[in-house]
Design a protein around this motif. Structure first.
Motif, PDB file in Angstrom:
ATOM      1  N   SER A   1       0.837  -1.202   0.000  1.00 26.80           N
ATOM      2  CA  SER A   1       0.000   0.000   0.000  1.00 26.80           C
ATOM      3  C   SER A   1       0.864   1.241   0.000  1.00 26.80           C
ATOM      4  O   SER A   1       2.014   1.226   0.447  1.00 26.80           O
ATOM      5  N   ARG A   2       0.272   2.322  -0.495  1.00 27.51           N
ATOM      6  CA  ARG A   2       0.899   3.627  -0.366  1.00 27.51           C
ATOM      7  C   ARG A   2      -0.192   4.675  -0.244  1.00 27.51           C
ATOM      8  O   ARG A   2      -1.310   4.497  -0.717  1.00 27.51           O
ATOM      9  N   GLY A   3       0.137   5.774   0.454  1.00 29.82           N
ATOM     10  CA  GLY A   3      -0.849   6.808   0.727  1.00 29.82           C
ATOM     11  C   GLY A   3      -1.227   6.821   2.189  1.00 29.82           C
ATOM     12  O   GLY A   3      -0.506   6.309   3.051  1.00 29.82           O
ATOM     13  N   SER A   4      -2.371   7.408   2.497  1.00 29.22           N
ATOM     14  CA  SER A   4      -2.819   7.556   3.885  1.00 29.22           C
ATOM     15  C   SER A   4      -4.284   7.176   4.001  1.00 29.22           C
ATOM     16  O   SER A   4      -4.954   6.882   3.009  1.00 29.22           O
ATOM     17  N   ASP A   5      -4.783   7.208   5.226  1.00 26.32           N
ATOM     18  CA  ASP A   5      -6.174   6.821   5.485  1.00 26.32           C
ATOM     19  C   ASP A   5      -7.138   8.001   5.466  1.00 26.32           C
ATOM     20  O   ASP A   5      -8.276   7.873   5.926  1.00 26.32           O
ATOM     21  N   ASP A   6      -6.715   9.147   4.940  1.00 28.02           N
ATOM     22  CA  ASP A   6      -7.541  10.347   5.007  1.00 28.02           C
ATOM     23  C   ASP A   6      -8.398  10.559   3.767  1.00 28.02           C
ATOM     24  O   ASP A   6      -8.832  11.672   3.482  1.00 28.02           O
ATOM     25  N   GLY A   7      -8.643   9.527   3.003  1.00 26.78           N
ATOM     26  CA  GLY A   7      -9.467   9.669   1.801  1.00 26.78           C
ATOM     27  C   GLY A   7      -9.868   8.322   1.252  1.00 26.78           C
ATOM     28  O   GLY A   7      -9.823   7.309   1.958  1.00 26.78           O
ATOM     29  N   PRO A   8     -10.246   8.271  -0.029  1.00 26.77           N
ATOM     30  CA  PRO A   8     -10.692   7.010  -0.626  1.00 26.77           C
ATOM     31  C   PRO A   8      -9.591   5.959  -0.625  1.00 26.77           C
ATOM     32  O   PRO A   8      -8.403   6.270  -0.674  1.00 26.77           O
ATOM     33  N   HIS A   9     -10.016   4.711  -0.600  1.00 23.79           N
ATOM     34  CA  HIS A   9      -9.090   3.581  -0.683  1.00 23.79           C
ATOM     35  C   HIS A   9      -9.426   2.807  -1.949  1.00 23.79           C
ATOM     36  O   HIS A   9     -10.540   2.300  -2.107  1.00 23.79           O
ATOM     37  N   LEU A  10      -8.478   2.713  -2.871  1.00 20.73           N
ATOM     38  CA  LEU A  10      -8.660   1.979  -4.117  1.00 20.73           C
ATOM     39  C   LEU A  10      -7.705   0.787  -4.162  1.00 20.73           C
ATOM     40  O   LEU A  10      -6.575   0.879  -3.684  1.00 20.73           O
ATOM     41  N   VAL A  11      -8.178  -0.301  -4.718  1.00 23.51           N
ATOM     42  CA  VAL A  11      -7.401  -1.535  -4.771  1.00 23.51           C
ATOM     43  C   VAL A  11      -7.169  -1.934  -6.223  1.00 23.51           C
ATOM     44  O   VAL A  11      -8.093  -1.912  -7.047  1.00 23.51           O
ATOM     45  N   LEU A  12      -5.914  -2.292  -6.523  1.00 24.81           N
ATOM     46  CA  LEU A  12      -5.547  -2.852  -7.818  1.00 24.81           C
ATOM     47  C   LEU A  12      -5.296  -4.346  -7.626  1.00 24.81           C
ATOM     48  O   LEU A  12      -4.429  -4.736  -6.852  1.00 24.81           O
ATOM     49  N   ASN A  13      -6.053  -5.150  -8.320  1.00 26.19           N
ATOM     50  CA  ASN A  13      -5.946  -6.606  -8.157  1.00 26.19           C
ATOM     51  C   ASN A  13      -5.748  -7.299  -9.496  1.00 26.19           C
ATOM     52  O   ASN A  13      -6.378  -6.925 -10.490  1.00 26.19           O
ATOM     53  N   THR A  14      -4.905  -8.294  -9.518  1.00 29.24           N
ATOM     54  CA  THR A  14      -4.879  -9.274 -10.596  1.00 29.24           C
ATOM     55  C   THR A  14      -4.175 -10.512 -10.068  1.00 29.24           C
ATOM     56  O   THR A  14      -3.815 -10.568  -8.888  1.00 29.24           O
TER      57      THR A  14
END
Length: 358
Positions: free
Chosen positions: A50-63
């Protein structure tokens, strides 16, 4: 370290990953660490970072980083790479990994979640579906850079018809389970007309396909049972479990009383992907459509996206095609992907993430 998408893709396609995925997992862990991102491996063998913080949307890239057997060696002819996994799904994998390493969220975070067994049991994605929570998921598969917002579900099972075993000269036809298969096959042919769900406006009609038969050991002996294997591609609101129950009841009402019939899923202890449909007006869909300029449409195969779609809006996207004008591409001896598409997919996902995480 600067990430070279072409070099990574070449190494990934060269790495066999149909029986033992450990080499591919190590390649991913090494690549992420060299890029300054410390990954983890969860209880199901998924690779996460993961990268970023918990202060906004959370998006996941999966394959997924596994492939079907057998391994097909890497070949490159200019812009085209051939080999098992070239498009399914090491092309999408390279694109999502590049986007993950390039994006710099100013609000919220992005998680890379890579699974080891999409082509077999899908236990990795099922585990992620229970342990991850996000505001949107991009699932990498070969979509020809179209934005796929839906996919039919898929399950497999067996129908066992029990009758009377004995000498071929003495067992009556009405107790012979081989004859009884005619009633089963006729019922399967009419199932969706009489009992299955209506066609979905996006996914179309469900499909029920008998695929194999077994029963009997000698030409002069009637077997006590026959077994038929089926493949089911379902649409909402049907699930694999509801289908099994409905088909069982449907067959019991149509098979003569001289026989007993049972329906079982082939892998009852492992998950099947159920159908899903994501609203085209979701911000994730519109952002990816704007960045890709691709068509919004359903995906042509079952996918791990099913396990995430119950949590948040989910789309399927990536370079490559399942099939072209000459026939199957993914899972085929001629599997290929164009490197320009892999790079375009990476740029598209990066742009999408930046628009939603800034």
């Amino acid at each position: 370290m600067s990430f070279d998408i072409t070099t990574f893709h070449a190494e990934a396609v060269r790495t066999p990953s149909h029986e033992d995925v450990s080499a591919m997992r190590e390649l991913l862990l090494e690549t992420l660490r060299e890029a300054g991102r410390e990954p983890e491996v969860d209880a199901r063998g998924n690779v996460l970072a993961s990268r970023g913080s918990d202060d906004g949307p959370h998006l996941v890239l999966n394959t997924h980083f596994d492939t079907v057997a057998p391994h097909v060696p890497y070949e490159r002819d200019g812009n085209t790479v051939r080999g098992r996994g070239a498009c399914d799904a090491k092309g999408p994998l390279a694109a999502l990994l590049a986007a993950f390493l390039r994006v710099k969220p100013t609000t919220g975070r992005v998680t890379l979640a890579l699974t080891p067994d999409e082509e077999t049991l899908m236990t990795g994605a099922e585990h992620l579906g229970r342990t991850l929570s996000a505001d949107g998921y991009i699932v990498g598969e070969p979509t020809e850079l179209d934005v796929c917002v839906a996919a039919r579900g898929q399950c497999e099972g067996t129908i066992t018809l029990d009758g009377e075993a004995g000498h071929a000269a003495s067992v009556p036809a009405e107790r012979n389970p081989v004859f009884g298969l005619a009633d089963v096959l006729e019922a399967l042919g009419r199932y969706d007309e009489k009992r299955g769900p209506e066609a979905d406006p996006i996914l179309g009609e469900p499909k029920l396909t008998p695929s194999a038969l077994s029963g009997g050991e000698a030409p002069n002996r009637v077997p006590d049972s026959c077994r038929l294997t089926f493949d089911r591609r379902n649409v909402p609101p049907e699930t694999s479990d509801s289908f099994r129950e409905e088909l069982q009841a449907f067959l019991e009402a149509r098979v003569p009383d001289e026989f007993s019939v049972s329906v079982e899923l082939i892998r009852p202890d492992t998950p099947f992907p159920d159908p899903f449909v994501t609203d085209e007006d979701e911000p994730l869909v519109r952002a990816l459509e704007a960045a890709s300029e691709g068509e919004i449409r359903p995906f042509g195969a079952a996918t791990e996206a099913s396990f995430f779609a119950t949590d948040a809006p989910t789309v399927v996207f990536g370079p490559g095609v399942l099939a072209d004008d000459d026939g199957p591409v993914a899972h085929a001896e001629r599997e290929y992907v164009r490197l320009t598409e892999v790079e375009t997919a990476a740029e598209t996902v990066t742009e999408t993430l930046e628009s939603l995480l800034s």
